[in-house]
Design an enzyme around this catalytic site. Structure first.
Site, PDB file in Angstrom:
ATOM      1  CE  LYS A 267       0.873   1.427   4.412  1.00 56.11           C
ATOM      2  NZ  LYS A 267       1.646   2.506   4.827  1.00 56.11           N
TER       3      LYS A 267
ATOM      4  CB  VAL B   8      11.788  -6.024   4.705  1.00 58.22           C
ATOM      5  CG1 VAL B   8      11.562  -6.194   6.194  1.00 58.22           C
ATOM      6  CG2 VAL B   8      11.445  -7.297   3.958  1.00 58.22           C
ATOM      7  CB  ALA B   9      11.750  -2.219   7.722  1.00 59.11           C
ATOM      8  CB  ALA B  10       9.746  -0.391   2.607  1.00 57.01           C
TER       9      ALA B  10
ATOM     10  CG  LEU C 262       6.341   0.291   0.412  1.00 50.74           C
ATOM     11  CD1 LEU C 262       7.278  -0.397  -0.580  1.00 50.74           C
ATOM     12  CD2 LEU C 262       5.489   1.330  -0.311  1.00 50.74           C
ATOM     13  CB  ALA C 263       1.384  -2.052   4.701  1.00 49.20           C
ATOM     14  N   GLY C 264       4.306  -4.221   3.990  1.00 48.91           N
ATOM     15  CA  GLY C 264       4.585  -5.570   3.496  1.00 48.91           C
ATOM     16  C   GLY C 264       4.184  -6.668   4.469  1.00 48.91           C
TER      17      GLY C 264
ATOM     18  CB  SER D 221       0.328  -4.918   7.451  1.00 48.48           C
ATOM     19  OG  SER D 221       1.106  -4.244   8.392  1.00 48.48           O
ATOM     20  CB  SER D 222       0.207  -6.751   2.524  1.00 46.18           C
ATOM     21  OG  SER D 222      -0.673  -7.060   1.481  1.00 46.18           O
TER      22      SER D 222
ATOM     23  CG  ASP E 253      -0.534  -0.063   8.066  1.00 45.54           C
ATOM     24  OD1 ASP E 253      -1.339   0.833   8.343  1.00 45.54           O
ATOM     25  OD2 ASP E 253       0.638   0.143   7.709  1.00 45.54           O
TER      26      ASP E 253
HETATM   27  C1  LIG Z   1       2.684   4.298   9.433  1.00 46.25           C
HETATM   28  C2  LIG Z   1       1.581   3.369   9.004  1.00 46.25           C
HETATM   29  O1  LIG Z   1       2.139   2.292   8.272  1.00 46.25           O
HETATM   30  C3  LIG Z   1       0.645   4.099   8.079  1.00 46.25           C
HETATM   31  O2  LIG Z   1      -0.096   3.258   7.266  1.00 46.25           O
HETATM   32  C4  LIG Z   1       0.821   2.818  10.192  1.00 46.25           C
HETATM   33  O3  LIG Z   1       0.332   3.899  10.971  1.00 46.25           O
HETATM   34  C5  LIG Z   1       1.647   1.880  11.030  1.00 46.25           C
HETATM   35  O4  LIG Z   1       1.063   0.646  11.019  1.00 46.25           O
HETATM   36  P1  LIG Z   1       1.773  -0.701  11.579  1.00 46.25           P
HETATM   37  O5  LIG Z   1       3.153  -0.814  11.035  1.00 46.25           O
HETATM   38  O6  LIG Z   1       0.788  -1.805  11.338  1.00 46.25           O
HETATM   39  O7  LIG Z   1       1.920  -0.341  13.095  1.00 46.25           O
HETATM   40  P2  LIG Z   1       1.742  -1.240  14.418  1.00 46.25           P
HETATM   41  O8  LIG Z   1       2.526  -2.496  14.265  1.00 46.25           O
HETATM   42  O9  LIG Z   1       0.308  -1.309  14.777  1.00 46.25           O
HETATM   43  O10 LIG Z   1       2.465  -0.287  15.450  1.00 46.25           O
HETATM   44  C6  LIG Z   1       3.855  -0.095  15.517  1.00 46.25           C
HETATM   45  C7  LIG Z   1       4.140   1.080  16.429  1.00 46.25           C
HETATM   46  O11 LIG Z   1       3.826   2.327  15.753  1.00 46.25           O
HETATM   47  C8  LIG Z   1       3.218   3.252  16.636  1.00 46.25           C
HETATM   48  N1  LIG Z   1       1.864   3.594  16.140  1.00 46.25           N
HETATM   49  C9  LIG Z   1       1.277   2.862  15.149  1.00 46.25           C
HETATM   50  C10 LIG Z   1       0.018   3.197  14.662  1.00 46.25           C
HETATM   51  C11 LIG Z   1      -0.635   4.318  15.232  1.00 46.25           C
HETATM   52  N2  LIG Z   1      -1.848   4.704  14.802  1.00 46.25           N
HETATM   53  N3  LIG Z   1      -0.034   5.032  16.223  1.00 46.25           N
HETATM   54  C12 LIG Z   1       1.209   4.704  16.682  1.00 46.25           C
HETATM   55  O12 LIG Z   1       1.741   5.360  17.565  1.00 46.25           O
HETATM   56  C13 LIG Z   1       3.193   2.596  18.003  1.00 46.25           C
HETATM   57  O13 LIG Z   1       4.347   3.009  18.681  1.00 46.25           O
HETATM   58  C14 LIG Z   1       3.288   1.113  17.681  1.00 46.25           C
HETATM   59  O14 LIG Z   1       3.887   0.380  18.713  1.00 46.25           O
HETATM   60  N1  LIG Z   2       5.937 -11.146   6.614  1.00 50.01           N
HETATM   61  C1  LIG Z   2       6.792 -10.172   6.932  1.00 50.01           C
HETATM   62  N2  LIG Z   2       7.324  -9.402   5.964  1.00 50.01           N
HETATM   63  C2  LIG Z   2       8.183  -8.395   6.283  1.00 50.01           C
HETATM   64  N3  LIG Z   2       8.572  -8.096   7.516  1.00 50.01           N
HETATM   65  C3  LIG Z   2       8.080  -8.816   8.524  1.00 50.01           C
HETATM   66  C4  LIG Z   2       7.160  -9.872   8.266  1.00 50.01           C
HETATM   67  N4  LIG Z   2       6.812 -10.389   9.444  1.00 50.01           N
HETATM   68  C5  LIG Z   2       7.486  -9.694  10.395  1.00 50.01           C
HETATM   69  N5  LIG Z   2       8.272  -8.756   9.853  1.00 50.01           N
HETATM   70  C6  LIG Z   2       9.111  -7.807  10.619  1.00 50.01           C
HETATM   71  O1  LIG Z   2       8.411  -6.551  10.649  1.00 50.01           O
HETATM   72  C7  LIG Z   2       9.301  -5.451  10.437  1.00 50.01           C
HETATM   73  C8  LIG Z   2       8.564  -4.385   9.582  1.00 50.01           C
HETATM   74  O2  LIG Z   2       8.389  -4.891   8.298  1.00 50.01           O
HETATM   75  P1  LIG Z   2       7.301  -4.385   7.249  1.00 50.01           P
HETATM   76  O3  LIG Z   2       7.875  -4.681   5.908  1.00 50.01           O
HETATM   77  O4  LIG Z   2       5.968  -4.914   7.550  1.00 50.01           O
HETATM   78  O5  LIG Z   2       7.313  -2.812   7.522  1.00 50.01           O
HETATM   79  P2  LIG Z   2       6.582  -1.622   6.840  1.00 50.01           P
HETATM   80  O6  LIG Z   2       6.534  -1.777   5.351  1.00 50.01           O
HETATM   81  O7  LIG Z   2       7.238  -0.366   7.364  1.00 50.01           O
HETATM   82  O8  LIG Z   2       5.103  -1.718   7.377  1.00 50.01           O
HETATM   83  P3  LIG Z   2       4.104  -0.545   7.773  1.00 50.01           P
HETATM   84  O9  LIG Z   2       3.973   0.329   6.557  1.00 50.01           O
HETATM   85  O10 LIG Z   2       2.856  -1.307   8.108  1.00 50.01           O
HETATM   86  O11 LIG Z   2       4.723   0.157   8.949  1.00 50.01           O
HETATM   87  C9  LIG Z   2      10.532  -6.027   9.750  1.00 50.01           C
HETATM   88  O12 LIG Z   2      11.684  -5.474  10.296  1.00 50.01           O
HETATM   89  C10 LIG Z   2      10.462  -7.549   9.969  1.00 50.01           C
HETATM   90  O13 LIG Z   2      11.462  -7.999  10.846  1.00 50.01           O
END
Ligand SMILES: C[C@](O)(CO)[C@H](O)COP(=O)(O)OP(=O)(O)OC[C@H]1O[C@@H](n2ccc(N)nc2=O)[C@H](O)[C@@H]1O
Ligand SMILES: Nc1ncnc2c1ncn2[C@@H]1O[C@H](COP(=O)(O)OP(=O)(O)OP(=O)(O)O)[C@@H](O)[C@H]1O
Length: 288
Positions: free
Chosen positions: A9, A94-96, A98-100, A102-103, A135
């Site tokens: 996303k 990863v950790a980008a 892009l909600a990888g 979560s998706s 997400d």
């Molecule tokens: C930045 C976004 O990716 C935008 O889509 C989301 O708000 C984050 O979604 P996510 O990665 O699924 O986040 P979560 O795994 O639920 O939360 C990770 C950490 O981000 C912070 N967090 C997240 C969502 C939110 N509405 N408020 C927060 O303060 C909290 O410190 C939480 O411990």
């Molecule tokens: N299936 C998975 N794919 C990627 N990372 C994962 C997965 N499961 C757990 N993780 C852990 O979650 C952390 C965040 O990865 P992810 O790619 O979901 O972040 P993101 O794209 O920033 O997500 P968001 O946009 O929701 O914050 C990574 O450092 C990884 O160690």
């Protein structure tokens, strides 16, 4: 093997309203899916075990993986006796932002609902998904939506105006918790969510480009100057608008004319390893 698609996303808007008592932040975001997806294979096992196979060295292949957590949550909640082997083909960085992860969790919920024959509605899966991450609920539905609460309350929106999306991810991973932690809500940018909804409903590409905004962007730009550099370059190469997605560090550019896509892509590839030229997916049907 049953395969499910887990698309990334982007946030067209991300407005942080205030910090809540539970430590999360109240947000208002417009999210939409893009045509860059992980692929999840599911194979039912009779021994009741959950096993996860992933070839990506940046992704944990145990209970820390969000896809594993999704399977475990569904199995425990509905007392499923069968197990599953989950094969994760990672294409989303990863950790980008892009909600990888979560998706992957959301696709695992959708796929297991099918192969374990649970007959649950998407609303029920989305509610369950919120326990894994903010997400995940959006990712259960896909398409385009207004997300509120901490991100888990979803209202469907029509597809945004069709366009190309250029994604560029610098070689750093960003912790969402750190970015929220360093945010000063008073000083942050606050995008106009209502105007973005109008742009989407009226299929107005120019208004969409003018209205993108992200409260978290200035935090990540301050922590990682390379993100600002990518933004400037993408704009210079001719994107119609440029914004950081989620908590970053991925930057996306929206581009209406195909003729410009190659120039922007090639220009960015000169100094950034992970660049993608893709399309918005926009509607829920593409997930079926
Ligand atoms: C930045 C976004 O990716 C935008 O889509 C989301 O708000 C984050 O979604 P996510 O990665 O699924 O986040 P979560 O795994 O639920 O939360 C990770 C950490 O981000 C912070 N967090 C997240 C969502 C939110 N509405 N408020 C927060 O303060 C909290 O410190 C939480 O411990
Ligand atoms: N299936 C998975 N794919 C990627 N990372 C994962 C997965 N499961 C757990 N993780 C852990 O979650 C952390 C965040 O990865 P992810 O790619 O979901 O972040 P993101 O794209 O920033 O997500 P968001 O946009 O929701 O914050 C990574 O450092 C990884 O160690």
């Amino acid at each position: 093997m049953y395969y499910v698609k887990a698309p990334a996303k982007i946030n067209l808007t991300l407005d942080v309203l205030h910090k809540r008592n539970d430590g999360f932040h109240e947000v208002e975001m417009i999210m939409t899916t893009v045509d860059l997806a992980d692929r999840i294979g599911l194979e039912v096992r009779e021994d009741g075990k959950i096993e996860l196979l992933s070839l990506d060295r940046f992704v944990p292949n145990d209970a820390r993986n969000l896809a594993y957590q999704a399977a475990k949550l569904l199995k425990d909640t509905y007392r499923v006796t069968e197990g599953v082997t989950i094969t994760l083909e990672k294409n989303i960085p990863v950790a980008a932002g892009l909600a990888g992860g979560s998706s992957d969790a959301a696709a695992t919920l959708r796929g297991l609902n099918h192969v374990w024959k649970l007959g649950l509605s998407l609303d029920t899966l989305a509610e369950l998904g919120a326990k894994i991450g903010s997400d995940v609920s959006f990712c259960v539905y896909g398409g385009t939506a207004l997300a509120t609460g901490r991100g888990e309350k979803i209202e469907e929106l029509p597809s945004p105006p069709a366009c190309w999306v250029i994604l560029a991810k610098p070689t750093i991973g960003v912790s969402t918790a750190d970015v929220y932690g360093a945010l000063d809500i008073e000083k942050a940018d606050h995008p106009n969510t209502k105007l973005m909804i109008q742009a989407i409903r009226e299929n107005d590409f120019d208004l969409m480009c003018e209205t993108v905004g992200n409260s978290l962007e200035s935090v990540t730009l301050r922590l990682y100057p390379e993100v600002a550099h990518i933004k400037e370059q993408m704009m210079k190469f001719g994107a119609d608008t440029v914004l950081m997605s989620g908590s970053g560090p991925t930057v996306f550019g929206l581009v209406q004319h195909e003729s410009r896509v190659n120039r922007i892509y090639n220009g960015l590839r000169g100094f950034c390893d992970e660049v993608y030229a893709i399309r918005l997916l926009g509607d829920r049907e593409t997930l079926a």
